[in-house]
Write a protein that holds these residues in place. Structure first.
Motif, PDB file in Angstrom:
ATOM      1  N   VAL A 150      12.378   3.505   6.062  1.00  0.00           N
ATOM      2  CA  VAL A 150      11.258   2.732   5.519  1.00  0.00           C
ATOM      3  C   VAL A 150      11.690   1.407   4.891  1.00  0.00           C
ATOM      4  O   VAL A 150      10.858   0.525   4.702  1.00  0.00           O
ATOM      5  N   LYS A 151      12.952   1.249   4.617  1.00  0.00           N
ATOM      6  CA  LYS A 151      13.435  -0.013   4.054  1.00  0.00           C
ATOM      7  C   LYS A 151      13.833  -1.011   5.133  1.00  0.00           C
ATOM      8  O   LYS A 151      14.077  -2.170   4.850  1.00  0.00           O
ATOM      9  N   ASN A 152      13.866  -0.554   6.380  1.00  0.00           N
ATOM     10  CA  ASN A 152      14.221  -1.405   7.509  1.00  0.00           C
ATOM     11  C   ASN A 152      13.061  -2.352   7.822  1.00  0.00           C
ATOM     12  O   ASN A 152      11.932  -1.916   8.046  1.00  0.00           O
ATOM     13  N   VAL A 153      13.340  -3.632   7.829  1.00  0.00           N
ATOM     14  CA  VAL A 153      12.312  -4.648   8.048  1.00  0.00           C
ATOM     15  C   VAL A 153      11.630  -4.472   9.415  1.00  0.00           C
ATOM     16  O   VAL A 153      10.424  -4.654   9.533  1.00  0.00           O
ATOM     17  N   GLU A 154      12.384  -4.097  10.426  1.00  0.00           N
ATOM     18  CA  GLU A 154      11.796  -3.906  11.763  1.00  0.00           C
ATOM     19  C   GLU A 154      10.817  -2.732  11.780  1.00  0.00           C
ATOM     20  O   GLU A 154       9.781  -2.801  12.434  1.00  0.00           O
ATOM     21  N   TYR A 155      11.131  -1.663  11.087  1.00  0.00           N
ATOM     22  CA  TYR A 155      10.197  -0.536  11.005  1.00  0.00           C
ATOM     23  C   TYR A 155       8.945  -0.932  10.243  1.00  0.00           C
ATOM     24  O   TYR A 155       7.840  -0.545  10.599  1.00  0.00           O
ATOM     25  N   GLN A 156       9.105  -1.690   9.190  1.00  0.00           N
ATOM     26  CA  GLN A 156       7.941  -2.166   8.432  1.00  0.00           C
ATOM     27  C   GLN A 156       7.038  -2.999   9.337  1.00  0.00           C
ATOM     28  O   GLN A 156       5.813  -2.868   9.302  1.00  0.00           O
ATOM     29  N   LYS A 157       7.650  -3.848  10.163  1.00  0.00           N
ATOM     30  CA  LYS A 157       6.883  -4.678  11.094  1.00  0.00           C
ATOM     31  C   LYS A 157       6.141  -3.796  12.094  1.00  0.00           C
ATOM     32  O   LYS A 157       4.964  -4.033  12.384  1.00  0.00           O
ATOM     33  N   LYS A 158       6.791  -2.771  12.626  1.00  0.00           N
ATOM     34  CA  LYS A 158       6.150  -1.867  13.588  1.00  0.00           C
ATOM     35  C   LYS A 158       4.965  -1.139  12.978  1.00  0.00           C
ATOM     36  O   LYS A 158       3.926  -0.967  13.616  1.00  0.00           O
ATOM     37  N   ILE A 159       5.110  -0.723  11.734  1.00  0.00           N
ATOM     38  CA  ILE A 159       4.011  -0.035  11.050  1.00  0.00           C
ATOM     39  C   ILE A 159       2.828  -0.974  10.871  1.00  0.00           C
ATOM     40  O   ILE A 159       1.674  -0.598  11.102  1.00  0.00           O
ATOM     41  N   ARG A 160       3.088  -2.227  10.488  1.00  0.00           N
ATOM     42  CA  ARG A 160       2.007  -3.223  10.370  1.00  0.00           C
ATOM     43  C   ARG A 160       1.321  -3.431  11.712  1.00  0.00           C
ATOM     44  O   ARG A 160       0.091  -3.491  11.795  1.00  0.00           O
ATOM     45  N   GLU A 161       2.128  -3.545  12.774  1.00  0.00           N
ATOM     46  CA  GLU A 161       1.565  -3.734  14.108  1.00  0.00           C
ATOM     47  C   GLU A 161       0.661  -2.573  14.491  1.00  0.00           C
ATOM     48  O   GLU A 161      -0.441  -2.788  15.004  1.00  0.00           O
ATOM     49  N   LEU A 162       1.105  -1.363  14.243  1.00  0.00           N
ATOM     50  CA  LEU A 162       0.298  -0.189  14.579  1.00  0.00           C
ATOM     51  C   LEU A 162      -1.025  -0.197  13.819  1.00  0.00           C
ATOM     52  O   LEU A 162      -2.077   0.136  14.378  1.00  0.00           O
ATOM     53  N   ILE A 201       0.857  -1.174   0.000  1.00  0.00           N
ATOM     54  CA  ILE A 201       0.000   0.000   0.000  1.00  0.00           C
ATOM     55  C   ILE A 201       0.897   1.230   0.000  1.00  0.00           C
ATOM     56  O   ILE A 201       2.046   1.178   0.429  1.00  0.00           O
ATOM     57  N   GLU A 202       0.372   2.301  -0.493  1.00  0.00           N
ATOM     58  CA  GLU A 202       1.122   3.549  -0.547  1.00  0.00           C
ATOM     59  C   GLU A 202       0.342   4.593   0.237  1.00  0.00           C
ATOM     60  O   GLU A 202      -0.872   4.724   0.062  1.00  0.00           O
ATOM     61  N   ILE A 203       1.038   5.299   1.129  1.00  0.00           N
ATOM     62  CA  ILE A 203       0.394   6.360   1.900  1.00  0.00           C
ATOM     63  C   ILE A 203       1.242   7.627   1.821  1.00  0.00           C
ATOM     64  O   ILE A 203       2.457   7.563   1.623  1.00  0.00           O
ATOM     65  N   ALA A 216      -3.953 -11.299  16.377  1.00  0.00           N
ATOM     66  CA  ALA A 216      -2.826 -12.158  16.752  1.00  0.00           C
ATOM     67  C   ALA A 216      -2.393 -13.016  15.560  1.00  0.00           C
ATOM     68  O   ALA A 216      -1.200 -13.165  15.285  1.00  0.00           O
ATOM     69  N   GLU A 217      -3.373 -13.548  14.849  1.00  0.00           N
ATOM     70  CA  GLU A 217      -3.079 -14.371  13.674  1.00  0.00           C
ATOM     71  C   GLU A 217      -2.333 -13.561  12.613  1.00  0.00           C
ATOM     72  O   GLU A 217      -1.321 -14.019  12.064  1.00  0.00           O
ATOM     73  N   ILE A 218      -2.799 -12.356  12.332  1.00  0.00           N
ATOM     74  CA  ILE A 218      -2.165 -11.504  11.319  1.00  0.00           C
ATOM     75  C   ILE A 218      -0.719 -11.200  11.679  1.00  0.00           C
ATOM     76  O   ILE A 218       0.164 -11.216  10.822  1.00  0.00           O
ATOM     77  N   LEU A 219      -0.478 -10.938  12.963  1.00  0.00           N
ATOM     78  CA  LEU A 219       0.863 -10.558  13.407  1.00  0.00           C
ATOM     79  C   LEU A 219       1.749 -11.741  13.762  1.00  0.00           C
ATOM     80  O   LEU A 219       2.922 -11.571  14.088  1.00  0.00           O
ATOM     81  N   GLY A 220       1.194 -12.947  13.721  1.00  0.00           N
ATOM     82  CA  GLY A 220       1.988 -14.128  14.045  1.00  0.00           C
ATOM     83  C   GLY A 220       2.336 -14.208  15.523  1.00  0.00           C
ATOM     84  O   GLY A 220       3.413 -14.683  15.887  1.00  0.00           O
ATOM     85  N   LEU A 221       1.417 -13.733  16.371  1.00  0.00           N
ATOM     86  CA  LEU A 221       1.618 -13.744  17.820  1.00  0.00           C
ATOM     87  C   LEU A 221       0.589 -14.655  18.477  1.00  0.00           C
ATOM     88  O   LEU A 221      -0.453 -14.940  17.893  1.00  0.00           O
TER      89      LEU A 221
END
Length: 90
Positions: free
Chosen positions: A20-32, A6-8, A49-54
């Motif tokens: 924005v290319k950092n995988v950990e930041y991408q994960k944090k944005i998805r979590e938020l 998606i583009e915002i 939980a399912e979406i986030l793999g938790l």
């Protein structure tokens, strides 16, 4: 799970703080994004939980750290619910 891009639009100054290319930041944005959907009651805790793999416990713990409560009822409501369940079990 299939992923889509998606583009915002964000203020350019944010790029000074986020890689924005950092995988950990991408994960944090998805979590938020998921946490907001949970808070707005758009998706369930289990689905989040399912979406986030938790595990659901991990998700609830993370939400608590962000100030998003798992239980949204007053103490008196919870006590009333316990009494109702006890009466039903008799």
């Amino acid at each position: 799970m299939n992923l889509v891009k998606i583009e915002i639009d964000v203020p350019e100054t944010l790029l000074n703080f986020v890689d924005v290319k950092n995988v950990e930041y991408q994960k944090k944005i998805r979590e938020l994004m998921v946490y907001i959907l949970v808070k707005e009651n758009k998706i369930s805790y289990g689905k989040a939980a399912e979406i986030l793999g938790l595990s659901k416990f991990e998700l609830i713990t993370d939400l608590g750290k962000m100030g998003i409560e798992y239980f949204d009822m007053e103490g008196s409501e919870a006590i009333e619910d316990v009494k109702t369940i006890e009466n039903l079990m008799e």
